[in-house]
Design an enzyme around this catalytic site. Structure first.
Site, mmCIF file in Angstrom:
data_model
loop_
_atom_site.group_PDB
_atom_site.id
_atom_site.type_symbol
_atom_site.label_atom_id
_atom_site.label_comp_id
_atom_site.label_asym_id
_atom_site.label_seq_id
_atom_site.Cartn_x
_atom_site.Cartn_y
_atom_site.Cartn_z
ATOM 1 N N ARG A 230 -7.615 8.901 2.806
ATOM 2 C CA ARG A 230 -8.670 7.988 2.850
ATOM 3 C C ARG A 230 -9.264 7.708 4.158
ATOM 4 O O ARG A 230 -10.437 7.981 4.301
ATOM 5 C CB ARG A 230 -8.434 6.593 2.489
ATOM 6 C CG ARG A 230 -9.206 5.492 2.604
ATOM 7 C CD ARG A 230 -8.655 4.047 2.519
ATOM 8 N NE ARG A 230 -7.869 3.706 3.203
ATOM 9 C CZ ARG A 230 -8.051 3.282 4.273
ATOM 10 N NH1 ARG A 230 -9.378 3.006 4.796
ATOM 11 N NH2 ARG A 230 -6.817 2.744 5.222
ATOM 12 N N ARG A 231 -8.414 7.496 5.156
ATOM 13 C CA ARG A 231 -9.030 7.528 6.683
ATOM 14 C C ARG A 231 -9.626 8.805 6.896
ATOM 15 O O ARG A 231 -11.028 8.578 7.772
ATOM 16 C CB ARG A 231 -8.047 6.943 7.607
ATOM 17 C CG ARG A 231 -7.664 5.569 7.557
ATOM 18 C CD ARG A 231 -6.300 5.361 8.263
ATOM 19 N NE ARG A 231 -5.894 3.735 8.101
ATOM 20 C CZ ARG A 231 -4.738 3.503 8.511
ATOM 21 N NH1 ARG A 231 -3.904 4.341 8.794
ATOM 22 N NH2 ARG A 231 -4.605 1.912 8.208
ATOM 23 N N ARG B 239 3.227 6.029 17.106
ATOM 24 C CA ARG B 239 1.887 6.570 17.075
ATOM 25 C C ARG B 239 0.865 6.047 18.283
ATOM 26 O O ARG B 239 0.294 6.710 18.827
ATOM 27 C CB ARG B 239 1.267 6.111 15.841
ATOM 28 C CG ARG B 239 1.299 6.951 14.557
ATOM 29 C CD ARG B 239 0.801 6.572 13.175
ATOM 30 N NE ARG B 239 1.587 5.548 12.764
ATOM 31 C CZ ARG B 239 0.968 5.012 11.406
ATOM 32 N NH1 ARG B 239 -0.096 5.479 10.998
ATOM 33 N NH2 ARG B 239 1.582 4.181 10.709
ATOM 34 N N SER C 88 -3.689 9.690 6.622
ATOM 35 C CA SER C 88 -4.216 9.060 5.610
ATOM 36 C C SER C 88 -5.420 9.678 4.973
ATOM 37 O O SER C 88 -6.300 9.919 5.760
ATOM 38 C CB SER C 88 -4.790 7.521 5.782
ATOM 39 O OG SER C 88 -5.680 7.206 4.925
ATOM 40 N N LYS D 282 0.826 -1.078 0.114
ATOM 41 C CA LYS D 282 0.134 -0.006 -0.044
ATOM 42 C C LYS D 282 0.865 1.134 -0.259
ATOM 43 O O LYS D 282 0.370 2.265 -0.270
ATOM 44 C CB LYS D 282 -0.969 -0.026 1.141
ATOM 45 C CG LYS D 282 -0.324 0.189 2.563
ATOM 46 C CD LYS D 282 -1.611 0.171 3.684
ATOM 47 C CE LYS D 282 -0.939 0.547 5.074
ATOM 48 N NZ LYS D 282 -0.155 1.826 5.271
ATOM 49 N N ASP D 283 2.054 1.024 0.234
ATOM 50 C CA ASP D 283 2.963 2.456 0.453
ATOM 51 C C ASP D 283 3.709 2.397 -1.169
ATOM 52 O O ASP D 283 4.767 3.260 -1.059
ATOM 53 C CB ASP D 283 3.972 2.151 1.637
ATOM 54 C CG ASP D 283 3.327 2.259 2.893
ATOM 55 O OD1 ASP D 283 2.136 2.899 3.018
ATOM 56 O OD2 ASP D 283 3.893 1.670 3.852
ATOM 57 N N CYS E 111 -1.211 10.664 -3.520
ATOM 58 C CA CYS E 111 -1.482 10.741 -2.034
ATOM 59 C C CYS E 111 -2.354 11.491 -1.501
ATOM 60 O O CYS E 111 -2.753 11.564 -0.323
ATOM 61 C CB CYS E 111 -0.054 10.582 -1.317
ATOM 62 S SG CYS E 111 1.307 9.427 -1.335
ATOM 63 N N ARG F 192 2.054 10.603 12.308
ATOM 64 C CA ARG F 192 2.632 10.119 11.403
ATOM 65 C C ARG F 192 3.733 9.406 12.458
ATOM 66 O O ARG F 192 3.785 9.654 13.723
ATOM 67 C CB ARG F 192 3.697 10.999 10.650
ATOM 68 C CG ARG F 192 2.635 11.426 9.307
ATOM 69 C CD ARG F 192 3.333 11.679 8.143
ATOM 70 N NE ARG F 192 4.489 10.460 7.656
ATOM 71 C CZ ARG F 192 5.727 11.036 7.267
ATOM 72 N NH1 ARG F 192 6.132 12.140 7.140
ATOM 73 N NH2 ARG F 192 6.497 9.782 7.137
#
Length: 303
Positions: free
Chosen positions: A129-130, A153, A127, A83-84, A239, A147
């Site tokens: 998306r999140r 985190r 993110s 995913k990265d 991104c 981050r």
């Protein structure tokens, strides 16, 4: 005697995933662990922690130093969280294999559910998306940049910097944190494309490395991730783009689901396609989603 040099980032999760690849190679080829050397490459994404990736170069910040080392012949292969990995890769590099996919879901940490967050709660994530998906569920939430590796985190959360955060279930499980957080159903939060998948890249002209790595490929994971990445490519997503996707395989039939959102989560479009050609499915779903997308969503994927 070292036979194979495996490049990786230096985070605990990245090292764990490199160890998984090493073990798979040893099992497939009868090697001993000392025949695979783990080469740690520090990436820009690891060094710069105070800004969103989209503002400082995108996903290439996780891959460009590994790409350089691979193309320079300093590595035989490089291990990535898929995913990265940016959608468009250098022609000289090939995604040669993927390990069996782990849990694709996000885990919410700090509370048991999105609904249980207090009014105006602060949630940390980097993110898009999140962020968009959370705000679609709860427009009152305050989303802040968050981050760092998993331990960083979780330490920030424990220190009270935020009320909650989201992390990939796959990464938590690989680090032995199987009881950390509550899994969010994919019906509520469709994951990032390729979430939960570990990929191995080699030089496209390195026939020996290609053969070594191909022996540990999981075809089902590979087919699903290729379909999800094809959707990203067709959308020309980056991104900044709040995109979610998940493919599943039944026999030879792929089902690809996707979701596009506006940055604030107020607008959304979702859909699915079925077929056997992952690349074609990604393009078809992109066309369908963009044709039906509200203007605020479509603008993010134009130009």
């Amino acid at each position: 005697m070292v036979r194979f040099r495996l490049g990786t980032r230096g985070s605990p999760l990245a090292l764990t995933q490199a160890g998984m690849v090493r073990d798979a190679l040893c099992a497939a080829h009868g090697w001993t662990p000392d025949m695979v050397e783990t080469v740690v490459i520090r990436t820009t994404g690891d060094r710069v922690q105070d800004r969103a990736l989209a503002d400082i170069g995108g996903k290439a910040l996780w891959t460009k130093e590994l790409d350089r080392a691979l193309l320079a012949g300093e590595l035989d292969a490089a291990v990535h969280s898929m995913k990265d990995v940016e959608t468009m890769r250098p022609a000289a590099i090939r995604i040669a294999a993927m390990l069996p996919r782990a849990d694709v879901r996000d885990r919410l940490i700090g509370v048991d559910s999105i609904e249980a967050l207090p009014p105006g709660a602060v949630v940390g994530t980097s993110s898009p998306r999140r962020r968009a998906q959370l705000l679609r569920h709860r427009a009152d939430l305050s989303i802040v940049l968050f981050r760092g590796n998993v331990d960083t985190r979780l330490a920030k959360l424990a220190a009270g910097e935020v009320d909650a955060t989201l992390l990939a279930a796959a990464g938590l499980d690989r680090l032995g944190r199987i009881d950390t957080g509550t899994a969010v159903p994919t019906a509520a939060m469709l994951p990032a494309p390729a979430q939960g998948a570990v990929g191995i890249e080699v030089r496209a002209d390195d026939v020996e490395a290609l053969a070594h790595v191909a022996a540990i490929d999981d075809p089902a994971t590979h087919a699903c991730v290729i379909a999800e990445r094809a959707l990203l490519a067709a959308l020309r997503a980056d991104c900044h783009s709040p995109v979610a996707a998940l493919a599943s395989l039944s026999g030879e039939m792929l089902l690809l689901r996707g979701e596009l959102l506006s940055e604030d989560g107020a607008e959304q479009v979702s859909g699915y396609v079925e077929g056997t050609d992952g690349a074609a499915l990604g393009a078809a779903l992109a066309d369908d989603l963009l044709a039906r997308a509200p203007a605020a969503v479509r603008r993010l994927f134009e130009g």
